[in-house]
Design a protein around this motif. Structure first.
Motif, PDB file in Angstrom:
ATOM      1  N   SER A   3       0.824  -1.213   0.000  1.00  0.00           N
ATOM      2  CA  SER A   3       0.000   0.000   0.000  1.00  0.00           C
ATOM      3  C   SER A   3       0.857   1.261   0.000  1.00  0.00           C
ATOM      4  O   SER A   3       0.362   2.351   0.276  1.00  0.00           O
ATOM      5  N   ILE A   4       2.138   1.124  -0.316  1.00  0.00           N
ATOM      6  CA  ILE A   4       3.029   2.287  -0.407  1.00  0.00           C
ATOM      7  C   ILE A   4       2.572   3.133  -1.595  1.00  0.00           C
ATOM      8  O   ILE A   4       2.529   2.649  -2.717  1.00  0.00           O
ATOM      9  N   THR A   5       2.213   4.409  -1.345  1.00  0.00           N
ATOM     10  CA  THR A   5       1.703   5.260  -2.423  1.00  0.00           C
ATOM     11  C   THR A   5       2.748   6.228  -2.964  1.00  0.00           C
ATOM     12  O   THR A   5       2.604   6.722  -4.080  1.00  0.00           O
ATOM     13  N   SER A   6       3.783   6.515  -2.178  1.00  0.00           N
ATOM     14  CA  SER A   6       4.809   7.437  -2.664  1.00  0.00           C
ATOM     15  C   SER A   6       6.168   7.110  -2.055  1.00  0.00           C
ATOM     16  O   SER A   6       6.259   6.518  -0.985  1.00  0.00           O
ATOM     17  N   LEU A   7       7.199   7.501  -2.780  1.00  0.00           N
ATOM     18  CA  LEU A   7       8.576   7.373  -2.310  1.00  0.00           C
ATOM     19  C   LEU A   7       9.210   8.751  -2.416  1.00  0.00           C
ATOM     20  O   LEU A   7       9.092   9.416  -3.451  1.00  0.00           O
ATOM     21  N   ASP A   8       9.873   9.184  -1.330  1.00  0.00           N
ATOM     22  CA  ASP A   8      10.568  10.462  -1.362  1.00  0.00           C
ATOM     23  C   ASP A   8      11.931  10.308  -0.689  1.00  0.00           C
ATOM     24  O   ASP A   8      12.350   9.196  -0.384  1.00  0.00           O
ATOM     25  N   SER A   9      12.589  11.420  -0.444  1.00  0.00           N
ATOM     26  CA  SER A   9      13.956  11.360   0.089  1.00  0.00           C
ATOM     27  C   SER A   9      14.019  10.785   1.500  1.00  0.00           C
ATOM     28  O   SER A   9      15.102  10.420   1.962  1.00  0.00           O
ATOM     29  N   THR A  10      12.894  10.674   2.190  1.00  0.00           N
ATOM     30  CA  THR A  10      12.898  10.110   3.544  1.00  0.00           C
ATOM     31  C   THR A  10      12.474   8.645   3.590  1.00  0.00           C
ATOM     32  O   THR A  10      12.564   8.008   4.638  1.00  0.00           O
ATOM     33  N   SER A  11      12.010   8.097   2.485  1.00  0.00           N
ATOM     34  CA  SER A  11      11.469   6.730   2.469  1.00  0.00           C
ATOM     35  C   SER A  11      12.480   5.671   2.899  1.00  0.00           C
ATOM     36  O   SER A  11      12.125   4.698   3.564  1.00  0.00           O
ATOM     37  N   PHE A  12      13.737   5.831   2.512  1.00  0.00           N
ATOM     38  CA  PHE A  12      14.778   4.854   2.859  1.00  0.00           C
ATOM     39  C   PHE A  12      15.741   5.417   3.907  1.00  0.00           C
ATOM     40  O   PHE A  12      16.725   4.772   4.252  1.00  0.00           O
ATOM     41  N   GLU A  13      15.460   6.608   4.387  1.00  0.00           N
ATOM     42  CA  GLU A  13      16.318   7.271   5.373  1.00  0.00           C
ATOM     43  C   GLU A  13      16.351   6.478   6.679  1.00  0.00           C
ATOM     44  O   GLU A  13      15.347   5.934   7.109  1.00  0.00           O
ATOM     45  N   GLY A  14      17.519   6.406   7.291  1.00  0.00           N
ATOM     46  CA  GLY A  14      17.656   5.712   8.567  1.00  0.00           C
ATOM     47  C   GLY A  14      17.776   4.207   8.444  1.00  0.00           C
ATOM     48  O   GLY A  14      17.861   3.498   9.436  1.00  0.00           O
ATOM     49  N   ARG A  15      17.782   3.698   7.239  1.00  0.00           N
ATOM     50  CA  ARG A  15      17.965   2.267   7.013  1.00  0.00           C
ATOM     51  C   ARG A  15      19.347   2.093   6.390  1.00  0.00           C
ATOM     52  O   ARG A  15      19.666   2.759   5.427  1.00  0.00           O
ATOM     53  N   SER A  16      20.129   1.213   6.922  1.00  0.00           N
ATOM     54  CA  SER A  16      21.486   1.012   6.421  1.00  0.00           C
ATOM     55  C   SER A  16      21.439   0.011   5.268  1.00  0.00           C
ATOM     56  O   SER A  16      21.545  -1.188   5.470  1.00  0.00           O
ATOM     57  N   LEU A  17      21.258   0.530   4.055  1.00  0.00           N
ATOM     58  CA  LEU A  17      21.130  -0.329   2.873  1.00  0.00           C
ATOM     59  C   LEU A  17      22.185   0.019   1.827  1.00  0.00           C
ATOM     60  O   LEU A  17      21.900   0.115   0.639  1.00  0.00           O
ATOM     61  N   ASN A  56      15.279  12.727  -5.428  1.00  0.00           N
ATOM     62  CA  ASN A  56      16.222  12.142  -4.459  1.00  0.00           C
ATOM     63  C   ASN A  56      15.648  10.953  -3.686  1.00  0.00           C
ATOM     64  O   ASN A  56      16.140  10.625  -2.608  1.00  0.00           O
ATOM     65  N   ALA A  57      14.629  10.319  -4.223  1.00  0.00           N
ATOM     66  CA  ALA A  57      13.964   9.220  -3.515  1.00  0.00           C
ATOM     67  C   ALA A  57      14.911   8.073  -3.202  1.00  0.00           C
ATOM     68  O   ALA A  57      14.758   7.403  -2.177  1.00  0.00           O
ATOM     69  N   PHE A  58      15.882   7.833  -4.058  1.00  0.00           N
ATOM     70  CA  PHE A  58      16.744   6.658  -3.890  1.00  0.00           C
ATOM     71  C   PHE A  58      18.168   7.017  -3.454  1.00  0.00           C
ATOM     72  O   PHE A  58      19.067   6.184  -3.519  1.00  0.00           O
ATOM     73  N   CYS A  59      18.374   8.231  -2.977  1.00  0.00           N
ATOM     74  CA  CYS A  59      19.712   8.660  -2.528  1.00  0.00           C
ATOM     75  C   CYS A  59      20.292   7.790  -1.410  1.00  0.00           C
ATOM     76  O   CYS A  59      21.497   7.554  -1.392  1.00  0.00           O
ATOM     77  N   PRO A  60      19.490   7.289  -0.467  1.00  0.00           N
ATOM     78  CA  PRO A  60      20.074   6.429   0.573  1.00  0.00           C
ATOM     79  C   PRO A  60      20.505   5.050   0.078  1.00  0.00           C
ATOM     80  O   PRO A  60      20.941   4.222   0.870  1.00  0.00           O
TER      81      PRO A  60
END
Length: 197
Positions: A98-112, A131-135
């Motif tokens: 049910s993820i409707t959007s990805l932004d610069s915070t979506s992967f933030e704080g996850r060590s990937l 910048n959705a995938f910068c992390p």
């Protein structure tokens, strides 16, 4: 039957300790401590139930190429990128979510830092911001197929210098593709219009 005077009733009640008049007040703290214990046990389900459900929706994904470094999180209970992901993941599949959007915070704080392949497909994804995938510095393959994408920012892949493949197929609402920029080298961007959605 004889009538009891109101004074006798009051006298009878005051003869008993207060704890018998009020069932919530007891000399021991056992009922109160049980109530607090029950509340603390249920608190994660009440406040962070969504997070618990999302993390419970994740399983190791059987992959010959990625062995024990691939995970799939699927189903409508997944409303955002789960937080409890292994730092050595190379493949992450977010399918039917049910993820409707990805932004610069979506992967933030996850060590990937080692994630090379990401699939967010077959779900409710409608928007991808700048910048959705910068992390995800090692990202090389991205699958955004079978969603409801109607907005893809031109700078969505700005930080992903290793990105080589983007699958945008079967997104019926995506009629216009912006000029997408992918870094060719650290000093400049290589911008091209993606064809054939």
């Amino acid at each position: 039957m004889a009538k009891v005077s109101p004074q006798w009733k009051q006298a009878k009640l005051t003869a008993f300790p207060k704890r018998f008049k009020d069932p919530m007040v007891h000399t021991s703290n056992r009922p109160i401590s049980l109530w607090i214990f029950g509340f603390l046990v249920l608190l994660p389900c009440i406040s962070g139930g969504t997070t618990m459900n999302m993390n419970m929706s994740c399983v190791w994904y059987p992959s010959l190429d990625y062995a024990r470094v691939a995970m799939e999180c699927s189903g409508p209970l997944v409303t955002k990128v789960p937080t409890m992901l292994s730092s050595d993941l190379k493949l992450l599949r977010l399918t039917g979510t049910s993820i409707t959007s990805l932004d610069s915070t979506s992967f933030e704080g996850r060590s990937l830092a080692e994630l090379t392949t990401l699939s967010v497909s077959g779900g409710a994804l409608a928007r991808v911001a700048a910048n959705a995938f910068c992390p995800l510095p090692a990202l090389a393959k991205l699958d955004l197929s079978l969603n409801q994408l109607d907005h893809l920012d031109a700078l969505s892949f700005k930080c992903n210098k290793h990105l080589r493949t983007v699958n945008l197929s079967d997104n019926p609402s995506l009629h216009h593709l912006p000029l997408l920029c992918v870094p060719a080298d650290p000093e400049r961007f290589n911008c091209e219009r993606l064809a054939d959605v």
